[in-house]
Design an enzyme around this catalytic site. Structure first.
Site, PDB file in Angstrom:
ATOM      1  N   HIS A 293       0.808  -1.231   0.000  1.00 33.14           N
ATOM      2  CA  HIS A 293       0.000   0.000   0.000  1.00 33.14           C
ATOM      3  C   HIS A 293       0.836   1.273   0.000  1.00 33.14           C
ATOM      4  CE1 HIS A 293       0.978  -0.163   4.309  1.00 33.14           C
ATOM      5  NE2 HIS A 293       0.721   1.129   4.321  1.00 33.14           N
TER       6      HIS A 293
HETATM    7  C1  UD1 Z   1      -2.000   5.610   5.564  1.00 30.53           C
HETATM    8  C2  UD1 Z   1      -0.751   6.205   6.219  1.00 30.53           C
HETATM    9  C3  UD1 Z   1       0.361   5.155   6.244  1.00 30.53           C
HETATM   10  C4  UD1 Z   1      -0.112   3.867   6.890  1.00 30.53           C
HETATM   11  C5  UD1 Z   1      -1.412   3.394   6.251  1.00 30.53           C
HETATM   12  C6  UD1 Z   1      -1.969   2.228   7.012  1.00 30.53           C
HETATM   13  C7  UD1 Z   1      -0.552   8.616   5.735  1.00 30.53           C
HETATM   14  C8  UD1 Z   1       0.171   9.643   4.966  1.00 30.53           C
HETATM   15  N1  UD1 Z   1      -0.242   7.339   5.441  1.00 30.53           N
HETATM   16  O1  UD1 Z   1      -1.665   5.270   4.222  1.00 30.53           O
HETATM   17  O2  UD1 Z   1       1.427   5.663   7.016  1.00 30.53           O
HETATM   18  O3  UD1 Z   1       0.871   2.902   6.693  1.00 30.53           O
HETATM   19  O4  UD1 Z   1      -2.381   4.461   6.290  1.00 30.53           O
HETATM   20  O5  UD1 Z   1      -2.827   1.474   6.211  1.00 30.53           O
HETATM   21  O6  UD1 Z   1      -1.343   8.925   6.588  1.00 30.53           O
HETATM   22  N2  UD1 Z   1      -8.993   4.698   1.021  1.00 30.53           N
HETATM   23  C9  UD1 Z   1     -10.225   4.133   0.785  1.00 30.53           C
HETATM   24  N3  UD1 Z   1     -10.842   3.543   1.861  1.00 30.53           N
HETATM   25  C10 UD1 Z   1     -10.306   3.505   3.102  1.00 30.53           C
HETATM   26  C11 UD1 Z   1      -9.039   4.079   3.293  1.00 30.53           C
HETATM   27  C12 UD1 Z   1      -8.386   4.679   2.240  1.00 30.53           C
HETATM   28  O7  UD1 Z   1     -10.757   4.161  -0.310  1.00 30.53           O
HETATM   29  O8  UD1 Z   1     -10.926   2.960   4.020  1.00 30.53           O
HETATM   30  C13 UD1 Z   1      -8.330   5.396  -0.100  1.00 30.53           C
HETATM   31  C14 UD1 Z   1      -8.310   6.891   0.203  1.00 30.53           C
HETATM   32  O9  UD1 Z   1      -9.406   7.502  -0.340  1.00 30.53           O
HETATM   33  C15 UD1 Z   1      -7.031   7.348  -0.374  1.00 30.53           C
HETATM   34  C16 UD1 Z   1      -6.159   6.113  -0.437  1.00 30.53           C
HETATM   35  O10 UD1 Z   1      -6.966   4.989  -0.155  1.00 30.53           O
HETATM   36  O11 UD1 Z   1      -7.222   7.842  -1.654  1.00 30.53           O
HETATM   37  C17 UD1 Z   1      -5.001   6.184   0.526  1.00 30.53           C
HETATM   38  O12 UD1 Z   1      -5.471   6.320   1.858  1.00 30.53           O
HETATM   39  P1  UD1 Z   1      -4.631   7.180   2.930  1.00 30.53           P
HETATM   40  O13 UD1 Z   1      -5.261   7.041   4.254  1.00 30.53           O
HETATM   41  O14 UD1 Z   1      -4.389   8.550   2.426  1.00 30.53           O
HETATM   42  O15 UD1 Z   1      -3.218   6.499   2.867  1.00 30.53           O
HETATM   43  P2  UD1 Z   1      -2.772   5.009   3.151  1.00 30.53           P
HETATM   44  O16 UD1 Z   1      -2.052   4.495   1.972  1.00 30.53           O
HETATM   45  O17 UD1 Z   1      -3.892   4.226   3.688  1.00 30.53           O
HETATM   46  N1  UDP Z   2      -3.766  -5.783   8.683  1.00 30.37           N
HETATM   47  C1  UDP Z   2      -5.076  -6.243   8.726  1.00 30.37           C
HETATM   48  N2  UDP Z   2      -5.643  -6.672   7.550  1.00 30.37           N
HETATM   49  C2  UDP Z   2      -4.968  -6.674   6.358  1.00 30.37           C
HETATM   50  C3  UDP Z   2      -3.634  -6.198   6.348  1.00 30.37           C
HETATM   51  C4  UDP Z   2      -3.064  -5.736   7.517  1.00 30.37           C
HETATM   52  O1  UDP Z   2      -5.691  -6.280   9.783  1.00 30.37           O
HETATM   53  O2  UDP Z   2      -5.545  -7.088   5.349  1.00 30.37           O
HETATM   54  C5  UDP Z   2      -3.167  -5.312   9.950  1.00 30.37           C
HETATM   55  C6  UDP Z   2      -1.829  -5.940  10.252  1.00 30.37           C
HETATM   56  O3  UDP Z   2      -2.021  -7.128  11.008  1.00 30.37           O
HETATM   57  C7  UDP Z   2      -1.127  -4.848  11.050  1.00 30.37           C
HETATM   58  C8  UDP Z   2      -1.703  -3.568  10.495  1.00 30.37           C
HETATM   59  O4  UDP Z   2      -2.904  -3.942   9.823  1.00 30.37           O
HETATM   60  O5  UDP Z   2      -1.417  -4.939  12.427  1.00 30.37           O
HETATM   61  C9  UDP Z   2      -0.753  -2.964   9.520  1.00 30.37           C
HETATM   62  O6  UDP Z   2      -1.395  -1.947   8.828  1.00 30.37           O
HETATM   63  P1  UDP Z   2      -0.915  -1.417   7.422  1.00 30.37           P
HETATM   64  O7  UDP Z   2      -0.131  -2.435   6.717  1.00 30.37           O
HETATM   65  O8  UDP Z   2      -2.129  -0.880   6.754  1.00 30.37           O
HETATM   66  O9  UDP Z   2      -0.033  -0.137   7.815  1.00 30.37           O
HETATM   67  P2  UDP Z   2       1.445   0.076   8.373  1.00 30.37           P
HETATM   68  O10 UDP Z   2       1.698  -0.878   9.472  1.00 30.37           O
HETATM   69  O11 UDP Z   2       2.378  -0.071   7.217  1.00 30.37           O
HETATM   70  O12 UDP Z   2       1.398   1.490   8.837  1.00 30.37           O
END
Ligand code: UD1
Ligand code: UDP
Length: 358
Positions: free
Chosen positions: A206
Protein backbone atom coordinates in the site's frame (compact mmCIF):
# COMPACT_ATOMS: atom_id res chain seq x y z
CA UNK A 1 -8.84 13.09 37.00
CA UNK A 2 -6.50 13.02 33.99
CA UNK A 3 -8.39 13.91 30.83
CA UNK A 4 -6.81 12.20 27.79
CA UNK A 5 -7.79 12.68 24.17
CA UNK A 6 -6.59 9.91 21.85
CA UNK A 7 -6.60 10.71 18.15
CA UNK A 8 -6.42 7.93 15.57
CA UNK A 9 -7.61 7.45 11.99
CA UNK A 10 -6.12 4.43 10.26
CA UNK A 11 -6.27 0.62 10.46
CA UNK A 12 -3.02 0.09 12.43
CA UNK A 13 -3.90 2.90 14.82
CA UNK A 14 -7.22 1.27 15.77
CA UNK A 15 -5.28 -1.94 16.52
CA UNK A 16 -2.61 -0.28 18.66
CA UNK A 17 -4.89 2.16 20.51
CA UNK A 18 -7.25 -0.66 21.50
CA UNK A 19 -4.45 -2.36 23.40
CA UNK A 20 -3.56 0.77 25.35
CA UNK A 21 -7.19 1.80 25.92
CA UNK A 22 -7.89 -1.54 27.62
CA UNK A 23 -5.15 -0.71 30.14
CA UNK A 24 -6.12 2.96 30.56
CA UNK A 25 -9.71 1.88 31.33
CA UNK A 26 -8.48 -0.02 34.40
CA UNK A 27 -7.41 3.26 35.94
CA UNK A 28 -10.07 5.25 37.83
CA UNK A 29 -8.01 8.46 37.66
CA UNK A 30 -7.95 8.50 33.87
CA UNK A 31 -10.71 9.41 31.44
CA UNK A 32 -9.87 8.69 27.79
CA UNK A 33 -11.91 10.00 24.85
CA UNK A 34 -11.16 8.38 21.50
CA UNK A 35 -11.47 10.43 18.33
CA UNK A 36 -11.27 8.69 14.95
CA UNK A 37 -10.66 11.17 12.15
CA UNK A 38 -12.16 8.76 9.60
CA UNK A 39 -9.00 8.75 7.46
CA UNK A 40 -9.74 5.06 6.89
CA UNK A 41 -13.44 4.47 6.43
CA UNK A 42 -14.23 1.28 4.47
CA UNK A 43 -15.77 -1.42 6.66
CA UNK A 44 -12.69 -3.66 6.24
CA UNK A 45 -10.31 -0.77 7.06
CA UNK A 46 -12.09 0.49 10.16
CA UNK A 47 -15.34 -0.85 11.64
CA UNK A 48 -14.24 -4.49 11.37
CA UNK A 49 -11.54 -3.80 13.99
CA UNK A 50 -13.88 -2.03 16.42
CA UNK A 51 -16.15 -5.04 16.14
CA UNK A 52 -13.31 -7.54 16.62
CA UNK A 53 -12.18 -5.71 19.75
CA UNK A 54 -15.71 -5.42 21.12
CA UNK A 55 -15.91 -1.64 20.80
CA UNK A 56 -18.93 -0.56 18.81
CA UNK A 57 -17.76 2.92 17.83
CA UNK A 58 -15.05 5.44 18.77
CA UNK A 59 -16.34 8.18 21.09
CA UNK A 60 -16.20 10.71 18.25
CA UNK A 61 -15.88 10.00 14.51
CA UNK A 62 -14.96 13.07 12.48
CA UNK A 63 -15.74 11.26 9.20
CA UNK A 64 -13.10 13.11 7.18
CA UNK A 65 -12.94 11.18 3.91
CA UNK A 66 -10.81 13.18 1.53
CA UNK A 67 -8.31 11.64 -0.84
CA UNK A 68 -6.71 14.99 -1.67
CA UNK A 69 -4.02 15.31 1.01
CA UNK A 70 -4.05 19.10 1.29
CA UNK A 71 -7.83 19.23 1.75
CA UNK A 72 -7.69 16.24 4.10
CA UNK A 73 -4.98 17.84 6.25
CA UNK A 74 -6.57 21.29 6.47
CA UNK A 75 -10.03 19.94 7.39
CA UNK A 76 -8.51 17.53 9.90
CA UNK A 77 -6.63 20.32 11.69
CA UNK A 78 -9.79 22.45 11.88
CA UNK A 79 -12.00 19.64 13.17
CA UNK A 80 -9.45 18.34 15.69
CA UNK A 81 -8.93 21.91 16.91
CA UNK A 82 -12.68 22.19 17.62
CA UNK A 83 -12.66 18.93 19.61
CA UNK A 84 -9.64 20.05 21.66
CA UNK A 85 -11.29 23.38 22.48
CA UNK A 86 -14.47 21.63 23.52
CA UNK A 87 -12.89 18.89 25.65
CA UNK A 88 -9.80 20.77 26.93
CA UNK A 89 -7.76 17.57 27.50
CA UNK A 90 -4.67 17.46 29.74
CA UNK A 91 -2.84 15.25 27.24
CA UNK A 92 -3.28 14.14 23.66
CA UNK A 93 -2.12 10.67 22.64
CA UNK A 94 -1.15 10.08 19.00
CA UNK A 95 0.33 7.06 17.22
CA UNK A 96 2.96 6.72 14.53
CA UNK A 97 3.21 8.78 11.39
CA UNK A 98 -0.10 9.20 9.58
CA UNK A 99 -1.75 12.40 8.43
CA UNK A 100 -4.20 12.04 11.35
CA UNK A 101 -1.21 11.99 13.74
CA UNK A 102 0.44 15.03 12.14
CA UNK A 103 -2.83 17.05 12.21
CA UNK A 104 -3.56 16.09 15.81
CA UNK A 105 -0.05 17.11 16.85
CA UNK A 106 -0.32 20.45 15.08
CA UNK A 107 -3.78 21.21 16.50
CA UNK A 108 -2.62 20.16 20.00
CA UNK A 109 0.44 22.39 19.87
CA UNK A 110 -1.63 25.38 18.69
CA UNK A 111 -3.85 24.80 21.73
CA UNK A 112 -0.79 24.33 23.98
CA UNK A 113 -1.94 20.81 24.90
CA UNK A 114 0.79 18.36 25.79
CA UNK A 115 1.35 15.50 23.33
CA UNK A 116 2.33 11.89 24.03
CA UNK A 117 3.69 10.31 20.86
CA UNK A 118 3.53 6.53 20.71
CA UNK A 119 5.74 4.72 18.19
CA UNK A 120 8.05 7.70 18.30
CA UNK A 121 11.67 7.85 17.06
CA UNK A 122 11.32 5.79 13.89
CA UNK A 123 13.21 7.06 10.89
CA UNK A 124 13.53 5.92 7.27
CA UNK A 125 15.87 8.88 6.57
CA UNK A 126 13.86 9.47 3.41
CA UNK A 127 12.09 12.81 3.58
CA UNK A 128 10.26 12.10 0.30
CA UNK A 129 7.90 10.02 2.45
CA UNK A 130 4.94 11.90 3.87
CA UNK A 131 5.18 9.55 6.87
CA UNK A 132 8.80 10.59 7.59
CA UNK A 133 7.82 14.26 7.58
CA UNK A 134 4.78 13.52 9.78
CA UNK A 135 6.77 11.59 12.37
CA UNK A 136 9.61 14.12 12.59
CA UNK A 137 7.19 17.02 13.16
CA UNK A 138 5.16 15.03 15.69
CA UNK A 139 8.28 14.00 17.63
CA UNK A 140 9.42 17.60 17.82
CA UNK A 141 6.06 18.83 19.11
CA UNK A 142 5.70 16.12 21.75
CA UNK A 143 6.13 16.28 25.51
CA UNK A 144 6.70 12.53 25.93
CA UNK A 145 8.13 10.17 23.32
CA UNK A 146 7.22 6.50 23.69
CA UNK A 147 9.65 4.52 21.55
CA UNK A 148 9.06 0.87 20.56
CA UNK A 149 12.76 -0.09 20.40
CA UNK A 150 16.14 1.01 21.62
CA UNK A 151 17.13 1.96 18.10
CA UNK A 152 14.22 4.43 17.96
CA UNK A 153 15.50 5.90 21.23
CA UNK A 154 19.00 6.29 19.75
CA UNK A 155 17.55 8.08 16.72
CA UNK A 156 15.96 10.63 19.04
CA UNK A 157 19.08 11.05 21.18
CA UNK A 158 21.12 11.70 18.00
CA UNK A 159 18.60 14.41 17.08
CA UNK A 160 19.17 16.08 20.46
CA UNK A 161 16.03 15.03 22.34
CA UNK A 162 16.43 14.96 26.14
CA UNK A 163 16.60 11.40 27.50
CA UNK A 164 14.09 12.20 30.28
CA UNK A 165 11.36 12.75 27.68
CA UNK A 166 11.95 9.35 26.03
CA UNK A 167 10.24 6.22 27.41
CA UNK A 168 11.15 2.80 26.03
CA UNK A 169 8.37 0.48 27.15
CA UNK A 170 8.26 -1.64 23.96
CA UNK A 171 5.99 -2.07 20.98
CA UNK A 172 2.20 -2.14 21.47
CA UNK A 173 1.93 -4.34 18.38
CA UNK A 174 3.80 -7.10 20.24
CA UNK A 175 1.24 -6.80 23.07
CA UNK A 176 -1.55 -7.00 20.49
CA UNK A 177 -0.16 -10.01 18.67
CA UNK A 178 0.34 -11.85 21.99
CA UNK A 179 -3.17 -11.02 23.15
CA UNK A 180 -4.93 -12.01 19.93
CA UNK A 181 -2.74 -14.90 18.69
CA UNK A 182 -4.64 -17.33 20.87
CA UNK A 183 -7.90 -16.38 19.15
CA UNK A 184 -6.58 -17.64 15.83
CA UNK A 185 -8.50 -20.50 14.27
CA UNK A 186 -6.13 -21.83 11.60
CA UNK A 187 -8.31 -24.68 10.40
CA UNK A 188 -11.25 -22.45 9.52
CA UNK A 189 -9.04 -19.87 7.86
CA UNK A 190 -7.11 -22.37 5.74
CA UNK A 191 -10.35 -24.02 4.67
CA UNK A 192 -12.02 -20.71 3.80
CA UNK A 193 -9.20 -19.67 1.48
CA UNK A 194 -8.34 -23.17 0.31
CA UNK A 195 -4.77 -23.02 1.65
CA UNK A 196 -2.38 -25.44 3.32
CA UNK A 197 -0.12 -24.58 6.27
CA UNK A 198 3.34 -23.31 5.21
CA UNK A 199 2.39 -23.58 1.54
CA UNK A 200 1.41 -20.00 0.72
CA UNK A 201 2.64 -16.45 0.82
CA UNK A 202 0.79 -13.45 2.28
CA UNK A 203 1.24 -10.35 0.13
CA UNK A 204 0.33 -6.79 1.23
CA UNK A 205 1.22 -3.55 -0.57
CA UNK A 206 0.00 0.00 0.00
CA UNK A 207 3.00 2.37 0.26
CA UNK A 208 2.77 5.45 -1.89
CA UNK A 209 6.15 4.72 -3.52
CA UNK A 210 4.85 1.32 -4.74
CA UNK A 211 1.42 2.44 -5.82
CA UNK A 212 2.24 4.04 -9.15
CA UNK A 213 1.79 2.55 -12.61
CA UNK A 214 5.34 1.34 -13.27
CA UNK A 215 6.16 -0.03 -9.83
CA UNK A 216 2.81 -1.75 -9.33
CA UNK A 217 3.10 -3.39 -12.75
CA UNK A 218 6.62 -4.57 -11.93
CA UNK A 219 5.46 -6.00 -8.57
CA UNK A 220 2.50 -7.82 -10.11
CA UNK A 221 4.68 -9.21 -12.90
CA UNK A 222 7.05 -10.72 -10.33
CA UNK A 223 4.15 -11.99 -8.22
CA UNK A 224 2.58 -13.74 -11.21
CA UNK A 225 5.91 -15.40 -11.94
CA UNK A 226 6.18 -16.48 -8.30
CA UNK A 227 2.63 -17.87 -8.32
CA UNK A 228 3.92 -20.65 -10.60
CA UNK A 229 5.89 -21.91 -7.57
CA UNK A 230 3.66 -21.20 -4.56
CA UNK A 231 0.15 -19.98 -3.71
CA UNK A 232 -0.18 -16.29 -2.88
CA UNK A 233 -3.03 -14.49 -1.14
CA UNK A 234 -3.29 -10.77 -1.55
CA UNK A 235 -5.68 -8.81 0.71
CA UNK A 236 -5.88 -5.57 -1.23
CA UNK A 237 -5.59 -2.18 0.47
CA UNK A 238 -8.09 0.32 -1.06
CA UNK A 239 -5.28 2.55 -2.35
CA UNK A 240 -3.87 -0.38 -4.33
CA UNK A 241 -7.30 -1.49 -5.51
CA UNK A 242 -8.10 1.98 -6.76
CA UNK A 243 -4.92 2.14 -8.88
CA UNK A 244 -5.60 -1.31 -10.31
CA UNK A 245 -9.04 -0.08 -11.34
CA UNK A 246 -7.63 3.09 -12.88
CA UNK A 247 -5.02 1.07 -14.81
CA UNK A 248 -7.70 -1.41 -15.80
CA UNK A 249 -5.65 -4.31 -14.40
CA UNK A 250 -8.09 -7.24 -14.47
CA UNK A 251 -8.10 -10.98 -14.83
CA UNK A 252 -4.63 -11.45 -13.36
CA UNK A 253 -5.78 -13.92 -10.74
CA UNK A 254 -5.02 -17.57 -11.32
CA UNK A 255 -5.41 -20.75 -9.34
CA UNK A 256 -2.34 -19.85 -7.26
CA UNK A 257 -2.85 -16.07 -6.95
CA UNK A 258 -5.93 -14.89 -5.07
CA UNK A 259 -6.88 -11.27 -4.48
CA UNK A 260 -9.19 -10.81 -1.50
CA UNK A 261 -10.67 -7.95 0.56
CA UNK A 262 -8.55 -6.61 3.43
CA UNK A 263 -8.60 -9.07 6.31
CA UNK A 264 -9.59 -8.50 9.91
CA UNK A 265 -6.83 -8.42 12.51
CA UNK A 266 -7.14 -11.98 13.82
CA UNK A 267 -7.32 -13.36 10.28
CA UNK A 268 -4.19 -11.40 9.39
CA UNK A 269 -2.31 -12.90 12.32
CA UNK A 270 -3.63 -16.29 11.26
CA UNK A 271 -2.49 -15.77 7.66
CA UNK A 272 0.99 -14.76 8.85
CA UNK A 273 1.30 -17.65 11.30
CA UNK A 274 0.31 -20.24 8.70
CA UNK A 275 2.28 -18.79 5.78
CA UNK A 276 5.59 -19.88 4.34
CA UNK A 277 6.79 -16.32 3.98
CA UNK A 278 5.53 -12.72 3.78
CA UNK A 279 5.93 -10.20 0.97
CA UNK A 280 5.01 -6.73 2.16
CA UNK A 281 5.73 -3.03 2.36
CA UNK A 282 3.84 -2.68 5.66
CA UNK A 283 5.56 -1.66 8.87
CA UNK A 284 3.08 -3.59 10.99
CA UNK A 285 3.03 -6.76 8.93
CA UNK A 286 6.85 -7.06 8.85
CA UNK A 287 6.94 -6.87 12.68
CA UNK A 288 4.10 -9.35 13.11
CA UNK A 289 5.91 -11.70 10.72
CA UNK A 290 8.96 -11.44 12.96
CA UNK A 291 6.91 -12.00 16.14
CA UNK A 292 5.40 -15.13 14.55
CA UNK A 293 8.75 -16.34 13.14
CA UNK A 294 8.12 -15.75 9.45
CA UNK A 295 10.62 -14.26 6.98
CA UNK A 296 9.60 -11.02 5.22
CA UNK A 297 10.54 -9.90 1.75
CA UNK A 298 10.11 -6.13 1.97
CA UNK A 299 9.40 -4.28 -1.25
CA UNK A 300 11.04 -1.03 -0.23
CA UNK A 301 14.39 0.75 -0.49
CA UNK A 302 14.61 1.25 3.28
CA UNK A 303 12.89 0.15 6.47
CA UNK A 304 12.38 1.84 9.81
CA UNK A 305 12.57 -1.60 11.47
CA UNK A 306 16.29 -2.22 10.99
CA UNK A 307 16.46 -4.57 13.99
CA UNK A 308 14.62 -7.22 11.95
CA UNK A 309 16.83 -6.63 8.93
CA UNK A 310 20.00 -6.87 11.05
CA UNK A 311 18.89 -10.25 12.36
CA UNK A 312 18.43 -11.44 8.78
CA UNK A 313 14.73 -12.02 9.34
CA UNK A 314 13.77 -9.72 6.48
CA UNK A 315 15.31 -8.46 3.26
CA UNK A 316 14.78 -5.29 1.23
CA UNK A 317 14.24 -6.00 -2.46
CA UNK A 318 13.39 -4.27 -5.71
CA UNK A 319 10.17 -5.54 -7.34
CA UNK A 320 12.07 -7.41 -10.04
CA UNK A 321 14.05 -9.37 -7.42
CA UNK A 322 11.09 -10.83 -5.53
CA UNK A 323 11.38 -14.33 -7.06
CA UNK A 324 15.13 -14.41 -6.46
CA UNK A 325 14.61 -13.48 -2.79
CA UNK A 326 11.94 -16.19 -2.43
CA UNK A 327 14.37 -18.85 -3.71
CA UNK A 328 17.19 -17.56 -1.54
CA UNK A 329 15.25 -17.41 1.73
CA UNK A 330 12.91 -20.36 1.13
CA UNK A 331 14.28 -22.40 4.02
CA UNK A 332 15.56 -19.58 6.16
CA UNK A 333 15.00 -20.17 9.89
CA UNK A 334 13.95 -17.22 12.02
CA UNK A 335 15.42 -16.90 15.48
CA UNK A 336 13.43 -14.00 16.79
CA UNK A 337 14.42 -12.08 19.88
CA UNK A 338 11.11 -10.42 20.68
CA UNK A 339 12.77 -8.72 23.62
CA UNK A 340 13.98 -6.09 21.11
CA UNK A 341 10.34 -5.00 20.98
CA UNK A 342 9.81 -5.22 24.74
CA UNK A 343 8.17 -7.89 26.87
CA UNK A 344 4.63 -7.60 25.53
CA UNK A 345 3.61 -5.36 28.44
CA UNK A 346 4.06 -1.99 26.75
CA UNK A 347 0.41 -1.01 27.26
CA UNK A 348 0.54 -1.60 31.00
CA UNK A 349 3.76 0.38 31.32
CA UNK A 350 2.48 3.31 29.27
CA UNK A 351 -0.78 3.33 31.25
CA UNK A 352 1.18 3.32 34.55
CA UNK A 353 3.25 6.24 33.30
CA UNK A 354 0.11 8.15 32.31
CA UNK A 355 -1.30 7.51 35.77
CA UNK A 356 1.80 9.03 37.30
CA UNK A 357 0.90 12.26 35.48
CA UNK A 358 -2.55 12.48 37.08
C1 UD1 B 1 -2.00 5.61 5.56
C2 UD1 B 1 -0.75 6.20 6.22
C3 UD1 B 1 0.36 5.15 6.24
C4 UD1 B 1 -0.11 3.87 6.89
C5 UD1 B 1 -1.41 3.39 6.25
C6 UD1 B 1 -1.97 2.23 7.01
C7 UD1 B 1 -0.55 8.62 5.74
C8 UD1 B 1 0.17 9.64 4.97
N1 UD1 B 1 -0.24 7.34 5.44
O1 UD1 B 1 -1.66 5.27 4.22
O2 UD1 B 1 1.43 5.66 7.02
O3 UD1 B 1 0.87 2.90 6.69
O4 UD1 B 1 -2.38 4.46 6.29
O5 UD1 B 1 -2.83 1.47 6.21
O6 UD1 B 1 -1.34 8.92 6.59
N2 UD1 B 1 -8.99 4.70 1.02
C9 UD1 B 1 -10.22 4.13 0.78
N3 UD1 B 1 -10.84 3.54 1.86
C10 UD1 B 1 -10.31 3.50 3.10
C11 UD1 B 1 -9.04 4.08 3.29
C12 UD1 B 1 -8.39 4.68 2.24
O7 UD1 B 1 -10.76 4.16 -0.31
O8 UD1 B 1 -10.93 2.96 4.02
C13 UD1 B 1 -8.33 5.40 -0.10
C14 UD1 B 1 -8.31 6.89 0.20
O9 UD1 B 1 -9.41 7.50 -0.34
C15 UD1 B 1 -7.03 7.35 -0.37
C16 UD1 B 1 -6.16 6.11 -0.44
O10 UD1 B 1 -6.97 4.99 -0.16
O11 UD1 B 1 -7.22 7.84 -1.65
C17 UD1 B 1 -5.00 6.18 0.53
O12 UD1 B 1 -5.47 6.32 1.86
P1 UD1 B 1 -4.63 7.18 2.93
O13 UD1 B 1 -5.26 7.04 4.25
O14 UD1 B 1 -4.39 8.55 2.43
O15 UD1 B 1 -3.22 6.50 2.87
P2 UD1 B 1 -2.77 5.01 3.15
O16 UD1 B 1 -2.05 4.49 1.97
O17 UD1 B 1 -3.89 4.23 3.69
N1 UDP C 1 -3.77 -5.78 8.68
C1 UDP C 1 -5.08 -6.24 8.73
N2 UDP C 1 -5.64 -6.67 7.55
C2 UDP C 1 -4.97 -6.67 6.36
C3 UDP C 1 -3.63 -6.20 6.35
C4 UDP C 1 -3.06 -5.74 7.52
O1 UDP C 1 -5.69 -6.28 9.78
O2 UDP C 1 -5.54 -7.09 5.35
C5 UDP C 1 -3.17 -5.31 9.95
C6 UDP C 1 -1.83 -5.94 10.25
O3 UDP C 1 -2.02 -7.13 11.01
C7 UDP C 1 -1.13 -4.85 11.05
C8 UDP C 1 -1.70 -3.57 10.49
O4 UDP C 1 -2.90 -3.94 9.82
O5 UDP C 1 -1.42 -4.94 12.43
C9 UDP C 1 -0.75 -2.96 9.52
O6 UDP C 1 -1.39 -1.95 8.83
P1 UDP C 1 -0.91 -1.42 7.42
O7 UDP C 1 -0.13 -2.44 6.72
O8 UDP C 1 -2.13 -0.88 6.75
O9 UDP C 1 -0.03 -0.14 7.81
P2 UDP C 1 1.44 0.08 8.37
O10 UDP C 1 1.70 -0.88 9.47
O11 UDP C 1 2.38 -0.07 7.22
O12 UDP C 1 1.40 1.49 8.84
Amino acid sequence: MLNILTIIGTRPQIIKSNILSCELKKNKNIKETIVDTGQHYDYEMSKIFYEEFGIIEPDINLNIRHSNQTTQISIMIQKIDQVIQELTPDYIIVYGDTNSTFCAALAASINKTKICHIESGLRSFNKNMQEERNRIVTDHLSEYLFVPTNNAKLNLIKEGFKARKIKNYGDLLLDASKKYSNKICSELFLKKYNLNKNKFILLTIHRQENINKDTLNEILESILKLSKKIKIIFPIHPRTKRLMQVLNIKFIENINFKMISPLGYIDTLCAIKNSKMIITDSGGVQREAYFLKRFSIIIRKETEWIEILKQKSSVLVRPKDICMAYEKFFDHKIKNKNIIFGDGKAAKKIANFMESLS
